[in-house]
Design an enzyme around this catalytic site. Structure first.
Site, mmCIF file in Angstrom:
data_model
loop_
_atom_site.group_PDB
_atom_site.id
_atom_site.type_symbol
_atom_site.label_atom_id
_atom_site.label_comp_id
_atom_site.label_asym_id
_atom_site.label_seq_id
_atom_site.Cartn_x
_atom_site.Cartn_y
_atom_site.Cartn_z
ATOM 1 N N ALA A 1 2.717 4.648 -4.258
ATOM 2 C CA ALA A 1 3.449 5.917 -4.390
ATOM 3 C C ALA A 1 4.678 5.779 -5.268
ATOM 4 O O ALA A 1 5.478 6.708 -5.374
ATOM 5 C CB ALA A 1 3.861 6.413 -3.003
ATOM 6 N N HIS B 1 0.830 -1.212 0.000
ATOM 7 C CA HIS B 1 0.000 0.000 0.000
ATOM 8 C C HIS B 1 0.861 1.256 0.000
ATOM 9 O O HIS B 1 1.863 1.337 0.723
ATOM 10 C CB HIS B 1 -0.900 0.010 1.239
ATOM 11 C CG HIS B 1 -1.692 1.274 1.421
ATOM 12 N ND1 HIS B 1 -2.617 1.704 0.499
ATOM 13 C CD2 HIS B 1 -1.684 2.206 2.414
ATOM 14 C CE1 HIS B 1 -3.161 2.838 0.918
ATOM 15 N NE2 HIS B 1 -2.611 3.168 2.066
ATOM 16 N N SER B 2 0.481 2.238 -0.829
ATOM 17 C CA SER B 2 1.067 3.578 -0.798
ATOM 18 C C SER B 2 2.596 3.532 -0.913
ATOM 19 O O SER B 2 3.142 3.045 -1.908
ATOM 20 C CB SER B 2 0.617 4.300 0.483
ATOM 21 O OG SER B 2 0.944 5.660 0.447
ATOM 22 N N TYR B 3 3.314 4.010 0.126
ATOM 23 C CA TYR B 3 4.778 4.032 0.073
ATOM 24 C C TYR B 3 5.357 2.617 0.025
ATOM 25 O O TYR B 3 6.480 2.422 -0.434
ATOM 26 C CB TYR B 3 5.332 4.780 1.287
ATOM 27 C CG TYR B 3 6.756 5.244 1.102
ATOM 28 C CD1 TYR B 3 7.030 6.474 0.501
ATOM 29 C CD2 TYR B 3 7.836 4.468 1.516
ATOM 30 C CE1 TYR B 3 8.333 6.905 0.317
ATOM 31 C CE2 TYR B 3 9.144 4.893 1.338
ATOM 32 C CZ TYR B 3 9.388 6.110 0.738
ATOM 33 O OH TYR B 3 10.683 6.535 0.540
#
Length: 422
Positions: free
Chosen positions: A323, A292-294
């Protein structure tokens, strides 16, 4: 007449200039005094002067909150959701209270991982000495021995720790949406081994030792009479007393320093370390990753450093609002091509779940997570991700069966030809 008027005007002008100069001198003195006062005042500190102490409960029970049967955090007495603004006009105190609750939530999730999911901690670095700062990950009992499937979970950046997607969701919505527990239990039901990474546990925070007061150098002798000097000092002390009585020193936060955890001082380092010391040594022939994300950025960084290993071991990667950026991270053409085939990114979007979206970069396909809220993208994609993994694994197994069948057919034909030649 005009000359008289001009003379009067000139006189008034000179008088105004003179008064302005006098007033200017007074204003200058006032301004200097005001600057001196303001130099001692931190406006943020002024807002803190009426704060209660930063002393908060240590347990959910002391906070008077508990999770109900739906996994929602509710006040024990009122049944109401968590209220951030417990005290009006005390934002910093409310924030500190929220952070204190967050630390309790972190420990609560660890407890769920261990008791509900039967996961155990593995400490990092694996060769850490007794007094060295350490981090940890969570492993299912068969994480290293499961011969078939392994699921690796990588969260985003920030305050979240192992087992969490978003603290805000845990506190304000429920445990299912904010933690990785549904993913862990579903994976274990479907026969996966599980590794839960902890990419934000990067340092040990310790209190700074108190600073030693500098030794004052002796003052140069002054020509002022001692009595006058003492009177000035007393006036200065009185000013300070009055100042601090009006704007008393607010409570100070404890000053700390961070000692980095060896080879785990960033999310990227942590993911690489866990790959080298755990994932690469696991028995599973099919590795699946949710990032997820980073966490997506950290995965792509892993590919930059261990490209062939990742390609050989990983079946599929589910990214949620990742990201990563293949240009900024300078990925190879081979990595980009592999990501297009083996990765899928569920991104925040107003479109219905799983709607194909236009690619922004030549890496992995993008589909809608069915929500515009970044922190919800993992939970909203839950069913889609496991369906995606299942499809990829079935396709791989069918391909392997076909290859094996072709190999057997080829061998049989070779043997038949050999006997015919005889």
């Amino acid at each position: 007449m005009r000359s008289h008027l001009f003379s009067a005007t000139s006189a008034l002008y000179i008088l105004w200039i003179t008064m302005a100069q006098v007033a200017g001198q007074e204003d200058k003195e006032k301004t200097t005094a005001l600057k001196d006062l303001l130099s001692r005042i931190d406006l943020d500190e002024l807002m803190k002067k009426d704060e209660p102490p930063f002393t908060f409960p240590k347990t959910l029970e002391e906070f008077e909150y508990a999770f109900n049967e739906h996994g929602q955090l509710r006040h024990i007495k009122t049944g109401e959701p968590f209220v951030f603004n417990a005290r009006e006009d005390l934002h910093r105190w409310n924030q500190k209270r929220y952070e204190a609750l967050g630390e309790i939530i972190t420990q609560y999730v660890y407890e769920l991982l261990e008791k509900k999911c039967s996961l155990t901690k593995a400490f990092l670095p694996v060769d850490a000495v007794d007094d060295e700062p350490r981090s940890f990950i969570y492993l299912s009992p068969d994480a290293l021995t499961n011969p078939n499937k392994l699921l690796v979970l990588i969260q985003g950046s920030g305050v979240v720790r192992a087992g969490q997607w978003a603290r805000r969701l845990i506190i304000n919505q429920d445990l299912d949406s904010g933690t990785q527990i549904p993913f862990i239990t579903r994976a274990m039901e479907e026969g996966y081994g599980v590794m839960v990474l902890n990419p934000n546990e990067n340092y040990l925070e310790v209190e700074k030792p108190p600073k030693m007061s500098p030794i004052n150098s002796p003052e140069e002798p002054s020509d002022e009479p001692a009595e006058k000097r003492e009177r000035k000092d007393e006036q200065e002390r009185k000013k300070k007393r009055e100042f601090y009585e009006k704007y008393r020193n607010p409570q100070k936060e404890t000053e700390t320093e961070r000692i980095p955890i060896r080879e785990n001082s960033s999310s990227e380092e942590h993911v690489l370390y866990v790959w080298d010391h755990f994932v690469s040594k696991a028995a599973a022939k099919n590795v699946f990753i949710i990032a997820h994300s980073y966490g997506g950025l950290s995965f792509v960084e892993l590919m930059n450093l261990r490209e062939m290993q990742v390609k050989n071991r990983v079946c599929a990667v589910a990214l949620t609002d990742s990201a990563h950026n293949i240009w900024h991270q300078e990925t190879t053409k081979g990595t980009q091509d592999w990501m297009q085939q083996y990765c899928c990114n569920w991104v925040s979007s107003p479109e219905p779940l799983d709607t194909q979206l236009d690619p922004m970069l030549p890496d992995c396909p993008r589909v809608s997570a069915g929500t515009e809220r970044h922190e919800l993208t993992s939970w909203m994609s839950f069913e889609s991700i496991f369906r995606y993994f299942g499809d990829v694994l079935r396709a791989k197994e069918e391909e392997e069966e076909e290859e094996n069948a072709n190999t057997v057919t080829t061998r049989s034909g070779s043997l038949k030809n050999k006997h015919q030649d005889l």
